[in-house]
Design an enzyme around this catalytic site. Structure first.
Site, PDB file in Angstrom:
ATOM      1  N   ALA A 193       6.082  11.995  -2.928  1.00 19.45           N
ATOM      2  CA  ALA A 193       6.224  13.427  -3.177  1.00 19.45           C
ATOM      3  C   ALA A 193       7.642  13.736  -3.635  1.00 19.45           C
ATOM      4  CB  ALA A 193       5.882  14.233  -1.920  1.00 19.45           C
ATOM      5  N   ILE A 194       7.763  14.811  -4.407  1.00 12.91           N
ATOM      6  CA  ILE A 194       9.040  15.343  -4.872  1.00 12.91           C
ATOM      7  C   ILE A 194       9.093  16.822  -4.466  1.00 12.91           C
ATOM      8  CG2 ILE A 194      10.520  15.794  -6.867  1.00 12.91           C
ATOM      9  CD1 ILE A 194      10.183  12.866  -6.369  1.00 12.91           C
ATOM     10  N   GLU A 232       0.849  -1.185   0.000  1.00 11.72           N
ATOM     11  CA  GLU A 232       0.000   0.000   0.000  1.00 11.72           C
ATOM     12  C   GLU A 232       0.891   1.243   0.000  1.00 11.72           C
ATOM     13  OE1 GLU A 232      -3.301   2.331   2.749  1.00 11.72           O
ATOM     14  OE2 GLU A 232      -2.106   0.683   3.568  1.00 11.72           O
ATOM     15  N   GLY A 240      11.127  14.507 -14.442  1.00 14.43           N
ATOM     16  CA  GLY A 240      11.085  13.062 -14.585  1.00 14.43           C
ATOM     17  C   GLY A 240      11.440  12.293 -13.337  1.00 14.43           C
ATOM     18  N   TYR A 241      11.676  12.989 -12.198  1.00 19.65           N
ATOM     19  CA  TYR A 241      12.038  12.291 -10.971  1.00 19.65           C
ATOM     20  C   TYR A 241      10.885  11.430 -10.462  1.00 19.65           C
ATOM     21  CZ  TYR A 241      16.217  15.237 -10.638  1.00 19.65           C
ATOM     22  OH  TYR A 241      17.421  15.849 -10.887  1.00 19.65           O
ATOM     23  N   GLY A 242       9.659  11.938 -10.567  1.00 16.62           N
ATOM     24  CA  GLY A 242       8.510  11.181 -10.059  1.00 16.62           C
ATOM     25  C   GLY A 242       8.296   9.878 -10.802  1.00 16.62           C
ATOM     26  N   THR A 243       8.439   9.913 -12.117  1.00 20.94           N
ATOM     27  CA  THR A 243       8.293   8.689 -12.909  1.00 20.94           C
ATOM     28  C   THR A 243       9.387   7.680 -12.566  1.00 20.94           C
ATOM     29  OG1 THR A 243       7.259   9.921 -14.716  1.00 20.94           O
ATOM     30  CG2 THR A 243       8.214   7.778 -15.255  1.00 20.94           C
ATOM     31  N   VAL A 295      -5.386  11.237  -9.514  1.00 17.38           N
ATOM     32  CA  VAL A 295      -5.825  10.117 -10.357  1.00 17.38           C
ATOM     33  C   VAL A 295      -5.097  10.127 -11.697  1.00 17.38           C
ATOM     34  CG1 VAL A 295      -7.790   9.199 -11.636  1.00 17.38           C
ATOM     35  CG2 VAL A 295      -8.073   9.864  -9.253  1.00 17.38           C
TER      36      VAL A 295
END
Length: 545
Positions: free
Chosen positions: A281-282, A276, A290-293, A320
């Site tokens: 967060a970034i 879960e 592109g850090y989140g991906t 979402v």
């Protein structure tokens, strides 16, 4: 759920055992010890980076998870004293019989060697730094089968290779971000680290820095709630680390002089084979890069190494779209009995799931996508002529019109529903393949009727502004041809009608007249007197046609 709207937790139905409040796997400690721990708030996803942040894989946070661990001291949010307070709490929990957490090995895989998968236009390995302006091609690590029965090129034409059809991969933004992130990891400027609460000093510093990032990016989430999840012994965190000191606003200082730019906190359920996601967060200054991906890809690979098959999270309306781009779906395929009672459900949020595929390398998705595109092109070579290139047209032959079937390659297109070849009937004169020529008598009658209508329009008292092309110097419309990209007037329509092949249908003639009126309305506006003249002309030809 709209930003700032408080969600309401739904109490689940009894399911064979007492309901477990939170994701810690045991009853809430507040009820057992008398500690008045407040109920966890609903998940919240701030728009810290705007829509671009979500498009580049940055989520403000995710989601509904709470633990039964004791609330930490208020000194947790302070400076150096916070580390000692957390360590003391962890030691007290171990003395009280809580399960201890062994130090987790940082098994984050190293980045791929770009020189093995990037090729130049000369099919040579790319060496050295790669910039966004460089041209390169991806070399998939999978074997791409070559089409065995590709359709040959007819005489005078030639075929293209798959590489030329797809073009350089450096033109795609997602490939550029992947190359840039891989280079940063290879240089050691950016790294990912798995952090758990093992009571060590480095772990406490890294978790504290990660908690600070979550608190800053999720301002509506209480600090005590965030701290409780991040420091819970049954949660793991994957931290995005940056070497060097902490610039203002770019993250939080961590152990070893590094900076935590972001991370993901999640709770793995290894027996049930899912995890879960609690927070992701970034830092605001590091978003849209592109850090989140990349962070989500690392979380998926970590889950695969732990033997997990699914990721679950609760997302509100602001998150979402991000989770959809990361492969999450509203359809929950994980059996209900595996996750019911282990994660919370809130009103106003959406439970989403990502099913992990063991054969997919999430860290190197561009290579997989390139292999799939190559396979698709190779298959199309067997059923179509998309790989065939025909010679260009001779412009000198276009003055008097050209039948459609005379265009090289058009007659070979399988346009019919039954798959049989043949060109569509021509609308510019000449006989189409397999179709009878147009009736000359009908064409002559049509031309005579259109000439009669055009003569009446030209004789009308309101037609004088449209008889000849617009002269910018005489009319003062200096920017006319910058505003109107497809000019037309009655003299052009007359010339086309005289050629005899252009207006083969009444609809084509009517379309040119309507375009003349629309050009006038676009440039002069609805209130101009010339527009009123154009409207009078429009009523004339609409009544005749």
């Amino acid at each position: 759920m709209a930003r700032g709207v408080t969600g309401k937790r739904k109490e689940p139905e009894p399911y064979g055992r007492p309901y477990v409040h939170g994701s810690s796997g045991h009853a809430a400690a507040g009820a057992a010890t008398g500690v008045g721990a407040p109920p966890p708030p609903p998940p919240h996803f701030p728009r810290s980076g705007g829509a671009d942040a979500h498009r580049n894989g940055v989520a403000g946070g995710a989601t509904a998870a709470a633990t039964g661990a004791r609330p930490f001291s208020g000194a947790l949010d302070g400076g150096a004293g916070a580390v000692g307070g957390v360590a003391a709490t962890s030691a007290a929990g171990a003395a009280a019989g809580e399960p201890s957490v062994a130090a987790t090995v940082n098994d984050v895989p190293p980045p791929i060697d770009l020189s093995t998968v990037l090729k130049t236009a000369d099919d040579q390995p790319v060496t050295g730094p790669v910039g966004d302006d460089d041209v390169y091609y991806l070399q998939p690590r999978q074997v791409v089968p070559v089409s065995k029965r590709r359709r040959p090129a007819p005489p005078g034409a030639w075929t293209q290779e798959t590489r030329d059809i797809l073009g350089p991969d450096s033109q795609h933004a997602y490939v550029q971000r992947w190359v840039r992130m891989t280079q940063l990891e290879s240089k050691g400027e950016v790294s990912f680290r798995i952090v758990v609460n093992d009571s060590s000093r480095d772990a406490m510093l890294n978790l504290l820095a990660l908690k600070n990032v979550f608190v800053k990016q999720l301002p509506n989430m209480p600090r005590a709630y965030v701290s409780r999840l991040v420091f819970d012994r049954k949660h793991e965190s994957l931290a995005l680390m940056k070497s060097g000191a902490t610039p203002v606003g770019s993250g939080s200082a961590a152990a070893g002089g590094e900076t935590v730019m972001g991370g993901c906190c999640y709770r793995p359920f290894k027996e049930q084979k899912f995890a879960e996601v609690a927070f992701l967060a970034i830092s605001q200054t590091e978003q849209v890069r592109g850090y989140g991906t990349r962070l989500m890809a690392q979380v998926k690979e970590r889950a695969k190494r732990c033997g997990l098959t699914h990721l679950l999270t609760c997302a509100d309306n602001n998150a979402v779209a991000y989770f959809k781009k990361q492969g999450f779906s509203k359809k929950i395929t994980l059996p209900f009995e595996l996750w019911q009672g282990r994660i919370k459900d809130y009103e106003g949020v959406l439970l989403m799931e990502c099913k992990l595929h063991p054969q997919v390398d999430y860290l190197n998705m561009p290579l997989l996508l390139k292999a799939q595109k190559c396979c698709l092109v190779e298959k199309l070579k067997e059923v179509s002529l998309s790989h065939v290139v025909y010679p260009g047209l001779d412009v000198t032959s276009l003055r008097r019109g050209l039948p459609l079937e005379a265009i090289p390659g058009l007659a070979e297109i399988s346009w019919r529903k039954d798959g049989r070849g043949g060109a569509a009937p021509s609308t510019r004169g000449g006989g189409a393949s397999g179709a009878a020529s147009r009736d000359p008598a009908a064409q002559a009658a049509l031309k005579q009727h259109l000439q009669s209508v055009l003569d009446q329009i030209k004789a009308h008292g309101s037609s004088w502004p449209f008889l000849d092309p617009v002269n910018p110097e005489e009319t003062g419309a200096i920017d006319y041809y910058q505003v109107i990209k497809n000019p037309i007037d009655l003299s052009v329509i007359q010339a086309r009608l005289n050629e005899g092949w252009f207006y083969v249908t009444k609809e084509i003639f009517l379309a040119d007249l309507k375009r003349m009126v629309e050009n006038c309305r676009t440039y002069n506006g609805k209130a101009h007197y010339v527009t009123d003249l154009a409207c009078q002309i429009e009523r004339v030809f609409l009544s005749k046609l």
